[in-house]
Design a protein around this motif. Structure first.
Motif, short mmCIF file in Angstrom:
data_model
loop_
_atom_site.label_atom_id
_atom_site.label_comp_id
_atom_site.label_asym_id
_atom_site.label_seq_id
_atom_site.Cartn_x
_atom_site.Cartn_y
_atom_site.Cartn_z
N ILE A 1 0.85 -1.09 -0.04
CA ILE A 1 0.00 -0.03 0.07
C ILE A 1 1.02 1.23 0.20
N SER A 2 1.87 1.14 0.81
CA SER A 2 2.94 2.32 0.88
C SER A 2 3.43 2.55 -0.51
N ALA A 3 3.82 1.47 -1.04
CA ALA A 3 4.62 1.61 -2.36
C ALA A 3 3.70 1.83 -3.69
N GLY A 4 2.18 2.05 -3.25
CA GLY A 4 1.30 2.20 -4.36
C GLY A 4 0.85 1.13 -5.32
N THR A 5 1.50 -0.04 -4.73
CA THR A 5 1.13 -1.43 -5.71
C THR A 5 -0.29 -2.00 -5.36
N PHE A 6 -0.63 -1.71 -4.14
CA PHE A 6 -2.09 -2.25 -3.79
C PHE A 6 -2.99 -1.17 -3.04
N ARG A 7 -4.04 -1.16 -3.52
CA ARG A 7 -5.00 -0.12 -3.12
C ARG A 7 -5.38 -0.21 -1.61
N GLU A 8 -5.23 0.82 -0.86
CA GLU A 8 -5.78 0.88 0.35
C GLU A 8 -7.10 0.63 0.59
N ASP A 9 -8.08 1.27 -0.20
CA ASP A 9 -9.25 0.97 0.09
C ASP A 9 -9.82 -0.35 -0.09
N LEU A 10 -9.09 -1.06 -1.06
CA LEU A 10 -9.48 -2.54 -1.31
C LEU A 10 -9.01 -3.31 -0.27
N PHE A 11 -7.62 -2.91 0.23
CA PHE A 11 -7.17 -3.86 1.52
C PHE A 11 -8.39 -3.80 2.58
N TYR A 12 -8.72 -2.58 2.95
CA TYR A 12 -9.74 -2.59 4.23
C TYR A 12 -11.28 -3.11 3.75
N ARG A 13 -11.62 -3.24 2.49
CA ARG A 13 -12.56 -3.95 2.16
C ARG A 13 -12.36 -5.44 2.40
N LEU A 14 -11.34 -6.00 1.98
CA LEU A 14 -11.14 -7.32 2.22
C LEU A 14 -10.68 -7.71 3.62
N ASN A 15 -9.93 -6.80 4.28
CA ASN A 15 -9.45 -7.11 5.61
C ASN A 15 -10.58 -7.09 6.81
N VAL A 16 -11.88 -7.27 6.64
CA VAL A 16 -12.64 -7.26 7.59
C VAL A 16 -12.68 -8.37 8.66
N VAL A 17 -12.30 -9.61 8.20
CA VAL A 17 -12.00 -10.66 9.34
C VAL A 17 -10.58 -11.33 8.83
N PRO A 18 -9.58 -10.79 9.42
CA PRO A 18 -8.40 -11.43 9.23
C PRO A 18 -7.96 -12.77 9.76
N ILE A 19 -7.76 -13.71 9.02
CA ILE A 19 -7.36 -14.79 9.59
C ILE A 19 -5.89 -15.45 9.32
N LYS A 20 -4.87 -15.49 10.45
CA LYS A 20 -3.49 -15.75 10.15
C LYS A 20 -3.20 -17.20 10.43
N LEU A 21 -2.80 -17.87 9.22
CA LEU A 21 -2.44 -19.17 9.35
C LEU A 21 -0.79 -19.50 9.90
#
Length: 471
Positions: free
Chosen positions: A285-305
């Motif tokens: 996100i900081s590098a501009g290669t992944f959209r910040e708004d998309l990240f927060y739309r996807l990261n509603v429930v993070p599950i870390k394996l």
């Protein structure tokens, strides 16, 4: 045949995951959270098996178990307890419990025990009868119990889930479990690896296209979103999605509507999104290669394996599971020796669970005896890590080395090409990286493959490009 179970558990999160596991195997489950509720349920109907916690809100689940056993002698009882002491185990044994599971427990094992208990209760069990395969996720480690708890929290809703973890940790299995145990289980489960789709085709794959939308579009194509309507869409390797596709994905997630490439009509879709990545999206996100708004739309429930190296206690049961799985794929039955289990637990497993599975399949194939010993494990590890033939043997004749290896090896029917390619691929990639100083773009060009394909295969093979960097 329908089977019934009574679950006496006052932890709602644990009760949810047990009910989901039992219902997955065809049980009808009634849940109560107290001794009084247990007694009322038992008085009202017959159950094939009872699973009960020990410390309940109104008393001890074992203390009055003798009376339950006397009143319902044919009903097996499974004890579940967080009081993991010798005293609890002894009390469970004294009350003739069918099985005792300390918390945290392995859900797959608990469900298997309930199936066995119910069959004994109904008198339908037969010698050597195969039990249900159970759930895809295996492990009783504390790290995996945390994963199980998070999964149970999303089964009864449609919240978007982002599964995080290294390559080979089982992210797609988590997505499958969420679908199969959740309320969308009757709908389709559609998985798509966004890293494996060429940049120019990814929007067509996700959203479909109309006839004539571009050169080669000779017919209408239904995309993954429409295919998954009413079910779950699993977007793997979401961190590798091109920027322009990220924009259209965000719009689809926000509106619940998609438009086929070349089309002018918006189509409503009802899908649950589970995304996964082995990359750290925040620096992207900081590098501009992944959209910040998309990240927060996807990261509603993070599950870390967790990586396999952080769940060492799960290695042996996983290895035994893969040996059983190998038999179903036509490989000979094998038994894991204690020395082999210790050898497995001593490894770092950069390729995680996928690497362990591949190694156990290879061991089942190459072992000369039914019992797999540490020597077989070490031999398979050498082949996996070093590659046969090794690209550093510059004075040898590669063709002869390959021929000798093929003649000395045994392969399952139909597996020769893929097994041989898996072994030969690693030294080829190492050579390309060595020649290009670890530059993946140049290495991909040298190999004649897509850079995303190279990156994915390097991750699966446990090869770190930084080892070849000239910086």
């Amino acid at each position: 045949m329908s089977r019934t179970a009574l679950l006496v558990e006052d932890d709602s999160a644990i009760a949810t995951v047990i009910v989901a596991g039992l219902e997955h195997e065809g049980f009808t489950v009634e849940v109560c959270d107290s001794v009084a509720g247990r007694d009322a349920a038992l008085a009202a109907r017959r159950f094939d098996v009872m699973l009960t916690d020990v410390m309940l809100r109104d008393g001890d689940g074992i203390e009055s178990l003798g009376e339950v056993r006397a009143a319902y002698p044919a009903m097996p009882v499974i004890i579940i307890s967080a009081q993991n002491t010798l005293d609890t185990a002894v009390r469970a044994s004294n009350n003739q419990a069918f099985e005792y599971f300390p918390k945290p427990f392995d859900l797959d094992e608990l469900v298997r025990a309930a199936c066995q208990a119910a069959e004994r209760s109904s008198g339908t069990a037969s010698a050597g009868e195969a039990m249900p395969d159970g759930l895809p996720l295996i492990g009783r480690s504390a790290a995996m119990q945390d994963v199980y708890r998070m999964i149970t929290r999303v089964l009864d809703n449609d919240l978007t889930v982002l599964v995080l973890g290294e390559s080979g940790t089982g992210k797609e299995l988590v997505a499958e479990a969420i679908h199969e145990l959740g309320r969308r289980k009757s709908g389709p489960f559609v998985a798509v690896n966004t890293a494996a789709i060429p940049r120019e085709l990814i929007e067509s794959e996700l959203f479909g296209h109309e006839k004539g939308a571009f050169t080669g579009a000779t017919a209408r194509n239904i995309g993954k979103f429409e295919q998954a309507d009413g079910g779950t869409l699993f977007l793997d390797e979401i961190g590798d999605m091109p920027a322009e596709a990220q924009t259209r994905l965000l719009r689809a997630l926000q509106s619940g509507r998609i438009r086929r490439v070349g089309g002018d009509q918006e189509i409503a879709v009802n899908v649950r999104i589970v995304a996964a990545t082995n990359r750290d999206l925040l620096p992207m996100i900081s590098a501009g290669t992944f959209r910040e708004d998309l990240f927060y739309r996807l990261n509603v429930v993070p599950i870390k394996l967790p990586p396999l190296r952080e769940r060492q206690g799960d290695i042996e049961p996983l290895a035994r599971h893969f040996l059983a799985k190998a038999v179903k794929q036509g490989l000979p039955p094998r038994v894991l020796g204690d020395d082999a289990a210790r050898a497995l637990e001593a490894q770092s497993w950069r390729g995680n669970v996928r690497e362990l599975q591949n190694l156990m399949f290879r061991a089942a194939l190459l072992a000369r005896e039914e019992r797999i010993g540490a020597d077989t494990i070490f031999a398979c590890l050498d082949a996996s890590h070093a590659g046969i033939p090794h690209d550093g043997d510059e004075d040898g004749d590669i063709a002869e080395a390959v021929a000798r290896w093929l003649n000395a090896s045994r392969f399952a029917e139909g597996a020769l090409y893929h097994d041989a390619l898996a072994v030969l691929e690693a030294p080829v990639f190492r050579h390309a990286l060595r020649q290009t100083g670890g530059n993946q773009l140049k290495a991909a060009q040298m190999l004649g493959i897509n850079r995303n394909t190279l990156r994915k295969r390097l991750q699966e093979l446990g090869i770190d490009p930084e080892e070849f960097s000239t910086a």
